[in-house]
Design an enzyme around this catalytic site. Structure first.
Site, PDB file in Angstrom:
ATOM      1  CG  HIS A 188      24.073  98.325  18.539  1.00 22.19           C
ATOM      2  ND1 HIS A 188      25.101  99.214  18.346  1.00 22.19           N
ATOM      3  CD2 HIS A 188      24.445  97.551  19.579  1.00 22.19           C
ATOM      4  CE1 HIS A 188      26.063  98.989  19.227  1.00 22.19           C
ATOM      5  NE2 HIS A 188      25.682  97.973  19.999  1.00 22.19           N
ATOM      6  CD  GLU A 248      24.128 101.184  15.536  1.00 19.43           C
ATOM      7  OE1 GLU A 248      23.093 101.429  16.187  1.00 19.43           O
ATOM      8  OE2 GLU A 248      25.135 100.640  16.043  1.00 19.43           O
ATOM      9  CB  CYS A 252      26.225 100.373  22.364  1.00 18.73           C
ATOM     10  SG  CYS A 252      26.998  98.907  23.065  1.00 18.73           S
TER      11      CYS A 252
END
Lengths: 992, 266
Positions: B227, B229, B100
């Protein structure tokens, strides 16, 4: 060294690229101002005041300010050509310019100390094509693009632009060094004069309080100790301002602590010594014997509860109403970034893991004339939303729960509730993390942003109604990044044990933060001249009161000071020693070694005279409507789904980051298409455990028109049942109460003050009754008591509003349940008892009525229901569970179906009800403590057995065909609607 | 020895904790540390230098508030102070991931996509979404089997959230865009539920050719807007309460690929 000069860099998109930001400005102009246009494009302007040579600035233009792929730019030459009008908008002097600050930092990073002298001021040009005249251009500038309170603007057409070779605004350079002046006030004057001093100074001190201050300064002992340090027996401006802040309604909650004589409808009179102590605190005290997880309640900046052996949870909810009325964007971003500092300044500090927000506005399609000084509610709405979005997203704190409520009476003051939760270890370096202490001799250290004139008188200003002379200086603009840098640094410092105590600078600024912390050591010596300023020219009292944002105040052990300051420097955070904590018993402030304030600590904090108020309750009587049964239930259901208080808020909520930090286990939107309205949020805060946090809220101000007792009961019940919906359990839930009331003190301005105060009393009575019934202790709260607007004889008061938030613990997030129907064939149940309770309902409101049968909460039945349902969820018997609130069962059934992308076929006459209700009343009654639940066929028996002792009716099945089919006892259905069509009706109104 | 991962923090980076955790998960096997930008810049002072690590992760967030343009100011800062070290890091065969805001930083530094091995010029940009809105929205992604990208090896279709306002990828010119495809720089593309390249909301920002993630010519530098994660547990999935979701979050593989590569190659 060269002289400073100004360079002007203008940057815009290359013409072949879509200007998405320009397009949305155009859309707003066309839709909100009804001015047709061809196009809007945006040029960003950086005015750089520096002694760098031109070639260096040219380098900055290319390497820093311009994107080589999509942008073009100029240095000292206008970029715009081919347009009808240009409007340039920049800040006024002293207003926070975040991009300007970052630009300066970037320039210093490139050129090092050589560039230290530089300042960057940003502005924006709107390049407009279309046939508009000057009047329209100015309407666009003043009515949409700029807020005159904080911004300056110019609008020129293309001829003028050519003639002047461009357009420019004066550089907003703030503040000049002036003479330091400390005035003294002679309070030996008439009562009228005392009132005048208070009013003109925006002190918000009552006559009685002004007299109390005069008496104090006449006291001989006080006089002797003052003369020893060279002060007269009259208060200085620093002292009077400090007392006014500390004693403000905002800080001292005088109404909640008042002695109230309450008379009920039967003429029985009761004396209440402090609403807070009698109801809120008393409830928590009683419950504290029954729940083992309360850690720190009411006395710190936020409430603290135990999460597990290793972690505590911290939460606080605040309001930022008055500033948001004047500057919605700045007010709201300050609201969210400001409330972050409350849990952060609790105990020794905590990591912030979620935000919540609830707004109350007048309808965005308001079309009547606007009273003076008010912004259109749509503009307020958009500005507040953008402020909270920017503040929360940039801070990296997920925004996970909230709601938006509409009522025309929020035109005068919007309500902007912002809350933040955090997680702190139970112990840090072997000491309890929720306990802090400032010792005599500790340094007073301020970290974060610098001090300016922003927000001066915020605390006293918000303790008044919005009036013609409300100060514009009360507006601030939050700066999330400066705060993020500071909180990152302070968490490191906390874990290294580099400070002993921490608190935030909010309302009242240093006066409040140092004043509060000094209670721990019993005194302080605060050196105002040491405070870092944004610009010169602040008087000592202004430094003390400034509400400039992004600052924390700390108590640092002298042995740790060097390490603390060193780490701050390494993290790029400003930290300044502002004196010491002492045990002198006095709040002492100095400027250049001269004492400018010397106030007895006890008088400062305990000296405010108790208010004595009268409250009288007389139940209102509204017309009882006689509404014909709808001809077409499909149309009626669509109408209800499209009401502003019911409809989807997804397009707005999706703009909040709701899953940064990776803890999200139930998101704001759930279901087959990720667009069903979740009832509550669930977080999984720890990587190595499935323990979870439940966060929910309840708010129902419409019921206040009938009885605030039941409004409060319903708000508490709504928050509780939302938590229960997803897997929360009574006994594991804590509450937060935020009251936003119209002025309840009887006066010429408020002739119905006794009634409004009675509304407050009744609200508190309900809070006590229901919190104790649910074992739901309040751990923190706040009140905002002057939510009125009064200019030129027009008075608008908000309806008495309580936001009740719930924070709870669940053992295993994998047991959480969402509200969407899961599979065809599942059984549909309605849990809870439906009564003829449409008073204050959305259905009556749609027909223009209030009615009288306000929903009442049967606490013992509700409690039994919640215990049973929580058990059923824990045993995994429940496939979906949805709260039934605004718009009643009709809305809840429709939402359950369309969120699942499935249909429901049910007979509503099977619902457990009190008496026989006509179908529309049954569908739209807002009786509390009810749920729509779906259950897989194989769990049916077990579910029904767990729910055996509470009202729980099996009314139908989930169907593959996406049709909501509801019959009322007879064969032919009264509702038969395509669920996707219902969803469209629900999504359309606020799909911005 | 577990591969060492440096997760950058400071100045408004805000996805550092979860990125660190993703690398440290037992099923990934890295040893990740959060290191402040300033500590990295004057590395010797605190005993932390880039050379001590195998993987550099620049997490999401709002570095410097995204003022001026997303990622721009941090990109400048890293170039000014760490440019040489970063080139050496790349030359040593180590890995860099930008998620990002981190992707925006890498693009604006010129480290991605580095078509033709040019690590010193910006060839693409990430700019305002066509909707002009920051949005948090889950998207389907298709991994390009032809890409050299180390991080997306073995991946086919994944589902992750995007959370950005400036994620629209625009290439310098049509030639660059062609090269991105021809030379395997395109690692991830936005697709709809059926796997087709489609418009909004499937493509949440209006990126050219639906590009969601890019790698450099070596495949060892990777940047993506979504994302990974925050999809590491099954309960991160927005529909885990109604659908059968995989036992392992779909973002985990991205981090495991990186750690495995270091284990096998260094």
């Amino acid at each position: 060294m060269c002289a400073l000069r100004t360079y002007r860099i203008e940057v815009g998109l290359r013409p072949e690229f879509l200007d998405a930001a320009g397009d949305s400005v155009k859309k707003n102009i066309v839709e909100d101002l009804f001015i047709p246009l061809d196009s809007v494009r945006i040029i960003r302007v950086y005015s750089i005041l520096t002694d760098l040579p031109r070639k260096d600035v040219e380098k900055l233009r290319r390497a820093l300010f311009t994107d080589p792929i999509i942008e073009i730019s100029t240095l000292d030459k206008p970029l715009a050509d081919d347009f009808s009008w240009i409007i340039e908008v920049g800040y006024k002097p002293g207003v926070t310019d975040n991009v300007g600050r970052t630009s300066r930092e970037a320039i210093v990073d490139i050129f090092g100390d050589e560039a230290r002298e530089c300042a960057v001021f940003t502005s924006k040009q709107y390049i407009i094509k279309g046939k508009i005249d000057r009047r329209q251009a100015e309407a666009i500038a003043g009515g949409l693009l700029a807020n005159d309170l904080i911004e300056q603007w110019r609008a020129v057409d293309c001829n003028e632009f050519k003639k002047d070779r461009g357009i420019s605004l004066p550089l907003p350079i703030a503040g000049k060094q002036g003479r330091v002046i400390v005035r003294t006030f002679d309070l030996d004057v008439s009562d009228g004069e005392l009132v005048r001093i208070s009013k003109e100074g925006i002190l918000s001190l009552s006559l009685e309080e002004m007299r109390e201050i005069r008496e104090h300064f006449h006291n001989e002992t006080v006089g002797r100790s003052r003369s020893r340090i060279g002060l007269a027996d009259k208060p200085t401006d620093v002292e009077l301002e400090c007392l006014a802040q500390t004693w403000s309604e905002h800080c001292k909650h005088k109404i909640f602590n008042a002695s109230i004589e309450y008379e009920d409808e039967d003429g029985r009179v009761e004396r209440i010594e402090s609403l807070f102590r009698t109801y809120i605190k008393k409830a928590t005290d009683e419950i504290s014997g029954r729940v083992p997880w309360l850690v720190s309640v009411f006395h710190d900046n936020a409430g603290v509860i135990r999460f597990n052996d290793r972690w505590n949870l911290v939460m606080k909810v605040e309001t930022h109403n008055s500033p948001s009325a004047l500057d919605p964007y700045g007010g709201a971003i300050t609201g969210i970034v400001g409330v972050n500092r409350d849990p952060f300044g609790t105990g020794k500090g905590c990591r912030l893991i979620f935000n919540v927000d609830t707004f109350c506005f007048a309808a965005p399609n308001y079309s009547k004339p606007l009273p003076p000084r008010l912004l259109h509610p749509k503009r307020v709405f958009k500005g507040v939303h953008r402020g909270v979005k920017d503040g929360a997203n940039q801070s990296g704190i997920p925004d996970i729960n909230g709601s938006i409520v509409f009522d025309e009476r929020y035109l005068g003051k919007p309500l902007v509730f912002c809350g933040t939760g955090g997680i702190m270890p139970t112990e840090i370096l072997g000491e309890p993390a929720h306990i802090k202490k400032a010792n005599p001799g500790d340094f007073i250290v301020m970290t974060g942003g610098r001090i300016g004139k922003d927000g001066i008188h915020g605390a006293t200003f918000s303790s008044e109604e919005l009036h013609g002379e409300s100060p514009t200086s009360a507006v601030q603009i939050g700066d999330a990044i400066t705060q993020k840098k500071m909180t990152d640094f302070l968490l490191e410092a906390r874990d290294l044990g580099l400070y002993r105590a921490i608190t935030d600078n909010g309302a009242g600024g240093l006066s409040s933060s140092v004043g509060e912390m000094a209670r721990m050591s019993n005194g302080c010596q605060l050196r105002l001249d040491k405070a870092p300023l944004k610009y010169p020219g602040l008087q000592p009292w202004e430094i003390l009161l400034s509400e400039a944002q992004e600052r924390m105040t700390l108590a640092v052990d002298p042995k740790k000071l060097e390490r603390f300051l060193h780490l701050a420097e390494r993290r790029g955070v400003e930290a300044t020693v502002l004196g010491n904590f002492t045990d002198s018993g006095n709040f002492q402030a100095l400027y250049n070694d001269k004492t400018v304030a010397y106030i007895d600590m006890e008088f400062l904090h305990e000296g405010v005279p108790e208010m004595r108020l009268r409250a009288a309750w007389e139940p209102p009587k509204h017309e009882e409507p006689d509404i014909p049964e709808p001809d077409d239930y499909n149309v009626m259901l669509e109408t209800m789904l499209a009401r502003l208080n019911v409809c989807s808020k997804e397009s707005l909520v999706r703009q909040y980051d709701h899953e940064v930090q990776g803890m999200s286990a139930l998101k704001p939107f759930v279901g087959a298409m990720n667009d069903g309205p979740g009832d509550a949020a669930v977080l999984k805060p720890l990587p190595d455990s499935y323990e979870g946090i439940v966060i929910s809220s309840g708010i129902c101000p419409r019921y206040s028109d009938i009885d605030t007792y039941h409004m409060t009961a319903c708000a508490i019940d709504e928050a509780t049942r939302n938590a229960v919906c997803v897997g929360g359990r009574l006994g594991s839930l804590a509450g937060l109460d935020n009251f936003c009331w119209p002025d309840p003190v009887q006066s010429d301005k408020t002739p119905d003050g006794q009634y409004k105060l009675a509304q407050l009393v009744r609200s508190n009575m309900a809070l006590y009754d229901y919190c104790t019934a649910y074992d739901l202790p309040c751990i923190s709260g706040k009140d905002s008591m002057k939510n009125d607007y009064m200019i030129g004889g027009v008075k608008i008061s908000v309806p008495p509003t309580l936001l009740f938030s719930v924070l709870g613990r669940m053992d295993d997030v994998r047991k959480a349940v969402s509200m969407d129907a899961k599979k065809p064939g599942h059984f549909v149940y309605v849990v809870g008892l439906t009564r003829n309770e449409l008073g204050g309902s959305e259905y009556f409101a749609h027909h223009g009525f209030i009615g009288n049968n306000v929903p009442k909460v049967d606490a013992s039945l509700a409690k039994k229901t919640y215990v049973a349902l929580a058990e059923a969820i824990d045993q995994r018997f429940v496939a979906s569970c949805h709260d039934c609130s605004d718009g009643g069962l009709g809305v809840a059934l429709a939402e359950t179906a369309f969120a699942g992308g499935l249909g429901i076929d049910a007979d509503i006459s099977l619902i457990t009800m009190d008496g026989a209700l006509r179908a529309d009343l049954l569908l739209f009654s807002e009786s509390q403590s009810r749920f729509v639940v779906t259950v897989a066929g194989r769990k049916r028996k077990e579910f029904e057995s767990v729910m055996g002792n509470v009202p729980c009716a099996r009314i139908g099945k989930v169907t593959e065909a996406p049709v909501l089919k509801l019959s009322a006892g007879s064969k032919s259905p009264i509702v038969s609607a395509d669920v996707f069509k219902l969803k469209q009706a629900w999504q359309r109104p606020l799909n911005w | 020895m577990k591969p060492r991962v440096l997760v950058l923090t400071g100045y408004g980076i805000n996805c550092d904790y979860e990125t660190q955790y993703a690398f440290n998960m037992p099923r990934v096997g890295g040893r990740a540390e959060r290191v402040h930008v300033n500590d990295l810049i004057d590395g010797t002072a605190v005993g932390k230098s880039l050379g001590d690590y195998d993987i550099l992760a620049i997490p999401g967030g709002f570095a410097h508030g995204d003022d001026i343009a997303a990622g721009k100011v941090l990109a400048n800062k890293l170039l000014n102070h760490l440019g040489e070290q970063l080139l050496r890091f790349i030359k040593d065969g180590k890995l860099i991931i930008g998620i990002c805001n981190g992707f925006q930083v890498l693009v604006k530094m010129g480290l991605l996509p580095a078509v033709g091995g040019r690590y010193d010029e910006q060839q693409v940009t990430l700019t305002y979404n066509d909707s002009n809105k920051f949005e948090d929205r889950w998207v389907y992604l298709s991994a390009n089997p032809e890409s050299r990208c180390i991080f997306t090896r073995g991946l086919d279709r994944i589902y992750l959230p995007v959370r950005h306002g400036e994620g629209k990828l625009v290439a310098r010119d049509p030639e660059t865009l062609r090269e991105l495809h021809a030379r395997g720089h395109v690692a991830l593309q936005y697709v709809d539920e059926e796997g087709n390249l489609s418009g909004y909301p499937g493509n949440p920002n209006g990126s050219q050719d639906n590009i969601a993630g890019l790698c450099d010519p070596t495949g060892r530098i990777f940047g993506l807007m979504p994302h990974p994660e925050v999809y590491v547990y099954p309960t991160n999935h927005p529909r885990w309460t109604r659908e059968k979701v995989p036992a392992e979050g779909m973002g985990v593989a991205v981090f495991r690929n990186a750690v495995r590569f270091i284990r096998e190659s260094l």
